[in-house]
Design an enzyme around this catalytic site. Structure first.
Site, PDB file in Angstrom:
ATOM      1  N   PRO A 165       0.819  -1.217   0.000  1.00  0.00           N
ATOM      2  CA  PRO A 165       0.000   0.000   0.000  1.00  0.00           C
ATOM      3  C   PRO A 165       0.853   1.268   0.000  1.00  0.00           C
ATOM      4  O   PRO A 165       0.594   2.210  -0.748  1.00  0.00           O
ATOM      5  CB  PRO A 165      -0.825  -0.129   1.281  1.00  0.00           C
ATOM      6  CG  PRO A 165      -0.862  -1.594   1.565  1.00  0.00           C
ATOM      7  CD  PRO A 165       0.461  -2.124   1.111  1.00  0.00           C
ATOM      8  N   TYR A 166       1.872   1.266   0.840  1.00  0.00           N
ATOM      9  CA  TYR A 166       2.759   2.439   0.926  1.00  0.00           C
ATOM     10  C   TYR A 166       3.516   2.628  -0.390  1.00  0.00           C
ATOM     11  O   TYR A 166       3.603   3.744  -0.917  1.00  0.00           O
ATOM     12  CB  TYR A 166       3.727   2.254   2.087  1.00  0.00           C
ATOM     13  CG  TYR A 166       4.663   3.409   2.308  1.00  0.00           C
ATOM     14  CD1 TYR A 166       4.209   4.615   2.830  1.00  0.00           C
ATOM     15  CD2 TYR A 166       6.023   3.291   2.010  1.00  0.00           C
ATOM     16  CE1 TYR A 166       5.067   5.673   3.049  1.00  0.00           C
ATOM     17  CE2 TYR A 166       6.897   4.351   2.224  1.00  0.00           C
ATOM     18  CZ  TYR A 166       6.414   5.535   2.749  1.00  0.00           C
ATOM     19  OH  TYR A 166       7.270   6.595   2.954  1.00  0.00           O
ATOM     20  N   ALA A 167       4.068   1.542  -0.931  1.00  0.00           N
ATOM     21  CA  ALA A 167       4.794   1.630  -2.197  1.00  0.00           C
ATOM     22  C   ALA A 167       3.888   2.117  -3.312  1.00  0.00           C
ATOM     23  O   ALA A 167       4.287   2.945  -4.142  1.00  0.00           O
ATOM     24  CB  ALA A 167       5.401   0.271  -2.554  1.00  0.00           C
TER      25      ALA A 167
END
Length: 289
Positions: A157-159
């Site tokens: 999700p962060y990437a």
């Protein structure tokens, strides 16, 4: 305030990189509108940094909040352009992509991606799109990450959000050439900030029965160790200041500890080889049927 004093907006200024950016800019004589979500954080920053620190309530997930903040800044600028915008506010959501609750993924994207669009649309006119303002065009700094160029297990999700920041920045940079507004991406690696140093507090219990659980706990341990050992936020703030003031800033800066192993080699080696190295490190071996 002197008419020549530059002003900047920094979102996510309560702690970490945002607070460091606010301090560096104030130390250099800038007036900083520090985006915070809690009044007490704003009061603390103002007590620490003085009159040139102006707290502004900004919730990047709330369009009305962002627009209200932009109106406050516009009034304070009194007809002058805003010289800098740091899109720094962000969160990190962790979990296996196949099992992550979709609501958590949506929250990740709302803060880190849609949030920067809300902020940029609201403050863009003040950077020089509104030609009724006096002064030269401002600049936008987008806070990305090493994850904006790479992926990592359980940080999908962060990437994804940081890859989106990279794409938005490239498109926006070309669009805003119409007004002479520069868009600069900062891509840190590990930084000693709460977003990573609190990795041990991530609740992994929802995944205890997941085949990914053991590897996920190893990644969590790596984050907890490498976050506090990362660069100090002041190093990122130094680069942000230079991005605002250098005559010809680069379009992207990678500020990565242990640069050879954490940045250069993974980008040069064949991706299949990098995948194998990562899988071996965290125990993502193919399951036997």
């Amino acid at each position: 305030m002197s008419q020549t004093q530059p002003s900047a907006v920094v979102t996510g200024a309560s702690t970490g990189i945002g607070a460091a950016c606010a301090k560096r800019l104030v130390d250099e004589g800038w007036r900083v509108f520090a985006g915070v979500r809690k009044n007490e954080d704003g009061e603390r920053l103002k007590a620490e940094l003085g009159a040139n620190l102006v707290p502004v309530t900004i919730d990047v997930t709330d369009t009305d909040s962002v627009r209200a903040a932009a109106a406050i800044v516009r009034e304070a600028l009194d007809g002058q352009t805003l010289k800098g915008l740091v899109n720094n506010a962000g969160i990190a959501v962790a979990g296996p992509m196949l099992e992550l609750p979709i609501e958590e993924f949506q929250n990740q994207m709302d803060v880190n991606v849609t949030g920067i669009v809300r902020v940029t649309q609201a403050f863009g006119p003040l950077l020089g799109v509104d030609e009724g303002l006096t002064g030269g065009p401002g600049r936008i700094v987008m806070m990305s990450s090493v994850a904006g160029e790479m992926g990592a297990p359980f940080l999908g999700p962060y990437a994804a959000s940081k890859h989106a920041v990279e794409g938005i920045s490239k498109s926006l940079r070309r669009e805003l050439m119409l007004y002479g507004i520069e868009v600069i991406v900062i891509g840190p690696g590990a930084v000693a900030t709460p977003i990573w140093s609190k990795a041990e507090e991530i609740d992994t219990t929802p995944y205890e029965n997941s085949p990914f659980y053991e590897a996920m706990t190893r990644i969590q341990g790596w984050m907890a160790k490498n976050g506090p050992d990362g660069f100090p936020p002041s190093k990122i703030a130094d680069r942000v200041f230079r991005a605002f003031t250098d005559a010809k800033p680069r379009f992207r800066y990678a500020i990565v500890p242990k640069r050879l192993s954490n940045w250069s080699l993974p980008r040069m080696l064949p991706e299949r080889m990098v995948n194998k190295i990562v899988a071996n490190a965290v125990g993502l071996h193919r399951k036997n049927r």
